[in-house]
Design an enzyme around this catalytic site. Structure first.
Site, PDB file in Angstrom:
ATOM      1  N   CYS A  56       0.834  -1.196   0.000  1.00 51.43           N
ATOM      2  CA  CYS A  56       0.000   0.000   0.000  1.00 51.43           C
ATOM      3  C   CYS A  56       0.870   1.249   0.000  1.00 51.43           C
ATOM      4  O   CYS A  56       2.003   1.234   0.485  1.00 51.43           O
ATOM      5  CB  CYS A  56      -0.871   0.034   1.252  1.00 51.43           C
ATOM      6  SG  CYS A  56      -1.925  -1.398   1.409  1.00 51.43           S
ATOM      7  N   ARG A  83       4.608   0.665  -6.563  1.00 46.16           N
ATOM      8  CA  ARG A  83       4.564  -0.267  -5.443  1.00 46.16           C
ATOM      9  C   ARG A  83       3.526  -1.373  -5.661  1.00 46.16           C
ATOM     10  O   ARG A  83       3.491  -2.337  -4.906  1.00 46.16           O
ATOM     11  CB  ARG A  83       4.221   0.489  -4.150  1.00 46.16           C
ATOM     12  CG  ARG A  83       5.269   1.482  -3.730  1.00 46.16           C
ATOM     13  CD  ARG A  83       4.712   2.489  -2.737  1.00 46.16           C
ATOM     14  NE  ARG A  83       4.421   1.905  -1.445  1.00 46.16           N
ATOM     15  CZ  ARG A  83       5.270   1.875  -0.428  1.00 46.16           C
ATOM     16  NH1 ARG A  83       6.456   2.412  -0.540  1.00 46.16           N
ATOM     17  NH2 ARG A  83       4.924   1.344   0.722  1.00 46.16           N
ATOM     18  N   ASN A 122      -1.171   1.451   5.987  1.00 51.44           N
ATOM     19  CA  ASN A 122      -0.306   0.471   5.311  1.00 51.44           C
ATOM     20  C   ASN A 122       0.229  -0.455   6.389  1.00 51.44           C
ATOM     21  O   ASN A 122       0.788   0.019   7.378  1.00 51.44           O
ATOM     22  CB  ASN A 122       0.835   1.207   4.587  1.00 51.44           C
ATOM     23  CG  ASN A 122       1.874   0.261   4.019  1.00 51.44           C
ATOM     24  OD1 ASN A 122       1.619  -0.937   3.853  1.00 51.44           O
ATOM     25  ND2 ASN A 122       3.054   0.789   3.713  1.00 51.44           N
ATOM     26  N   GLU A 159      15.767 -24.087  -8.851  1.00 49.90           N
ATOM     27  CA  GLU A 159      15.394 -22.683  -8.744  1.00 49.90           C
ATOM     28  C   GLU A 159      16.633 -21.782  -8.891  1.00 49.90           C
ATOM     29  O   GLU A 159      16.583 -20.749  -9.567  1.00 49.90           O
ATOM     30  CB  GLU A 159      14.674 -22.431  -7.403  1.00 49.90           C
ATOM     31  CG  GLU A 159      14.454 -20.972  -7.007  1.00 49.90           C
ATOM     32  CD  GLU A 159      13.607 -20.158  -7.994  1.00 49.90           C
ATOM     33  OE1 GLU A 159      13.089 -20.730  -8.968  1.00 49.90           O
ATOM     34  OE2 GLU A 159      13.526 -18.932  -7.795  1.00 49.90           O
ATOM     35  N   HIS A 205      24.910 -39.944 -13.866  1.00 48.37           N
ATOM     36  CA  HIS A 205      24.090 -40.436 -14.979  1.00 48.37           C
ATOM     37  C   HIS A 205      24.127 -39.484 -16.166  1.00 48.37           C
ATOM     38  O   HIS A 205      23.273 -39.583 -17.050  1.00 48.37           O
ATOM     39  CB  HIS A 205      22.652 -40.652 -14.494  1.00 48.37           C
ATOM     40  CG  HIS A 205      22.570 -41.653 -13.382  1.00 48.37           C
ATOM     41  ND1 HIS A 205      22.668 -43.007 -13.594  1.00 48.37           N
ATOM     42  CD2 HIS A 205      22.461 -41.482 -12.041  1.00 48.37           C
ATOM     43  CE1 HIS A 205      22.597 -43.636 -12.422  1.00 48.37           C
ATOM     44  NE2 HIS A 205      22.479 -42.725 -11.464  1.00 48.37           N
TER      45      HIS A 205
END
Ligand code: F6R
Length: 613
Positions: free
Chosen positions: A2, A27, A101, A486, A509
């Site tokens: 916010c 934002r 906020n 990731e 492998h």
């Protein structure tokens, strides 16, 4: 996140608030609103779901000009995006108006006393409660407005930045802060409040930074600041000399870096309010997933894309460790065209930061058409995936602006821990001792992430050791295998270095053939049941003259002896280690991309939200 703006002075209040809000758009927000008050106490509240331009017409057409006002861009947390949930919120008498906020943890508790007194709330927000409490306190007639605010915020748990106006006191804005940023801008016979500097930079560069626990009375020609005991605090304004772009990033070079550093808070916000009073159980006040539903589950499918897929992959390990339910992990783009044997006692979990990803949404729809219930783990409140799900477990990461997902990932993992503990306890799959042990550790995670972030400079140095490489291999096992994937995705997307994320046991492998002199291999080797196996993998890389960059626990002398570079992370329960180990992987990708001169926040060919197939 916010955004707040407030203005008091002789210029056009509506116009200044709208311009300030437009500077806060970066934002992220889903609705916006303002309140303006005239000297004679007349006031206007204009608030709308959607983009800021929805306010422009009504603000320009309004009858009153105002001498004071506050405005807000809302990023929904409690309550979906809607006109009524938008800020400002008023008290019972319509005298006090505020913008907020942050997240009020004990708002349910606080609202109970008001309900007993006959208060009725219009919105689903935690913020409205604060307006009612202030109005209630002030109406007793014993104290000033700022004293009423001070009393109310002293009873609040959680985080807040507040801008408060009262129609009978058009000569002031009361500002208060704890845990969410708020500044006061100093002008010539006019003053401002704002969430951050860009909102007011075109009007003044002289600012006072409010600290936690401070309450300010902002008039057009004076600013007085007090602590929570009511003692005056002497504040010296400082001069801002950043550009607007720099200011939006809060001093960080890139949004991605800012978001990496926001992770401790993001994890904290995701667990806040969801751990029972004695720290032994998980409660979801915002999601009615009943014990009988938990008990009847026979299979879980997790569907998602990209980083959310790797969060889901870790989610599989977490759910299988903490419950007796078999879990399948599926790429949404494959799942939607496959023939899964979905049954009514299966649960599909859709994971998505944006809540708009086309393949994830299509998978969700397919699952529901096949009679399955869907629970989504979503960051954007009110997004399509959240609306079409049977249950939503929101992550409270706040808006993610950098294209590469970072804080969304750690909050998605956090949501999986909470949900797995919840299921495990409901089904009697785990003991309460085990559950509370994990919850205790979860509460320590934000502090441990902060510790890793303190060593950012070492990670940067490490990135310099391999940024020129053409390719890199990331390896991990068990809970940290998805983290390896990731880490590889992160470096690929922002630095364009080719990278593979592999289960370390798969090295022999195939991928071991890649290793030659100085070939970078990032090895996730923190303590756990596969630690010894990872040490063997590191030795295999070392024996072939590869360059080992290891993520290891603080003081691990074995790893230090064999690796070329070690990035240390605090020890944690093995189950929770992915939350810590991913942080250096994000920073490594970030600094490799910096060294390679890439456009980190807007990597080539990528979009933040993939809403087409
Ligand atoms: C990578 C990244 C993407 C997203 C993916 C899913 O850093 O951001 O891989 O994770 O596009 O997006 P959401 O989570 O919005 O469904």
């Amino acid at each position: 996140m916010c955004g707040i703006i407030g203005y008091i002075g002789g210029n056009d209040v509506g116009d200044i608030l709208l311009k300030g809000l437009s500077r806060l758009e970066y934002r992220g927000y889903d609705s916006a609103g303002i309140v303006l008050i005239e000297e004679d106490g007349r006031f206007d509240v204009i608030k709308k779901e959607g983009r800021l331009y929805n306010l422009v017409g009504p603000v320009h057409d309004r009858a009153i000009k105002g001498c004071v006002g506050v405005g807000h861009t809302r990023w929904a947390t409690h309550g979906r995006p809607s006109d009524v949930n938008s800020h400002p919120h008023g008290d019972a008498s319509g005298s006090v108006w505020l913008v907020h906020n942050g997240i009020i943890e004990n708002y349910r508790e606080l609202s109970q006393s008001l309900v007993k007194k006959g208060h009725r709330f219009l919105s689903e927000t935690d913020s409205e409660i604060i307006a009612h409490l202030i109005g209630d306190e002030f109406s007793k007639g014993e104290v000033s407005l700022h004293e009423a605010v001070r009393r109310v915020v002293s009873s609040v748990r959680g985080s807040y930045a507040l801008g408060i106006v009262h129609r009978d006191f058009p000569d002031r804005i009361i500002a208060a802060r704890h845990g969410s940023p708020l500044i006061i801008g100093i002008g010539e016979n006019e003053n401002y409040i704002a969430s951050d500097v860009p909102a007011i930079m075109d009007r003044t560069r002289k600012v006072i930074y409010l600290e936690d626990g401070e309450v300010a009375i902002v008039k057009k020609d004076s600013v007085k600041v007090f602590d929570l005991n009511g003692n005056p605090v002497n504040k010296v304004p400082c001069e801002v000399n950043w550009s607007i772009e720099e200011a939006e990033k809060g001093g960080y070079e890139k949004f991605m870096l800012k978001e990496i550093f926001e992770q401790p808070k993001a994890v904290e916000n995701t667990i806040i309010d969801r751990i029972g009073p004695k720290g032994k159980t998980v409660t979801f006040d915002d999601m009615e997933f009943y014990p009988q539903q938990a008990r009847k589950l026979r299979r879980i499918y997790i569907v998602s894309c990209g980083t959310a897929f790797y969060a889901g992959y870790t989610g599989k390990y977490i759910l299988e460790r903490l419950t007796s339910i078999p879990v399948e992990i599926e790429l949404a783009s494959e799942f939607r065209y496959s023939d899964p044997k979905l049954q009514s006692d299966s649960l599909v979990i859709a994971v998505s930061q944006s809540g708009e990803t086309a393949d994830t949404l299509a998978s969700l729809r397919m699952a529901r058409e096949n009679g399955c219930k869907v629970l989504s783990i979503v960051n954007v409140v009110g997004s399509t995936i959240s609306r079409e799900s049977d249950w939503v477990l929101y992550t409270y990461a706040g808006p993610e602006i950098g294209v590469a997902s970072t804080k969304a990932y750690v909050t998605q993992l956090t949501a999986f821990y909470l949900f797995a503990i919840y299921l495990g306890e409901m089904r009697g799959d785990i003991s309460s001792g085990f559950a509370s042990g994990i919850l205790d550790e979860l509460k320590n995670i934000p502090g441990k992430i902060s510790k890793i972030l303190e060593h950012e400079a070492d990670i940067r140095k490490c990135a310099k050791s391999f940024y020129k490489a053409e390719s890199a291999l990331y390896i991990g096992r068990n809970f940290n295998y998805p983290n390896a994937m990731e880490g590889a995705l992160k470096i690929k997307e922002i630095s364009y270095m080719h990278a593979e994320g592999y289960a370390a046991g798969e090295m022999k492998h195939g991928p071991i053939a890649l290793i030659e002199d100085n070939y970078p291999v990032i090895c996730i080797c923190t303590k756990g049941k596969t630690y010894e196996k990872m040490i063997s993998n590191i030795r295999e890389v070392e024996a072939r003259n590869g360059q080992v960059i290891a993520i290891a626990n603080n003081g691990d002398s074995i790893v230090r002896e064999i690796a070329h570079n070690v990035i240390e992370v605090p020890e944690a329960m093995e189950e929770l280690s992915p939350l810590l180990n991913v942080v250096p992987l994000q920073l490594l990708a970030y600094y490799v991309a910096c060294e390679r001169g890439c456009d980190i926040d807007k990597p080539r060919n990528l979009a933040k939200s993939v809403t087409v197939e």
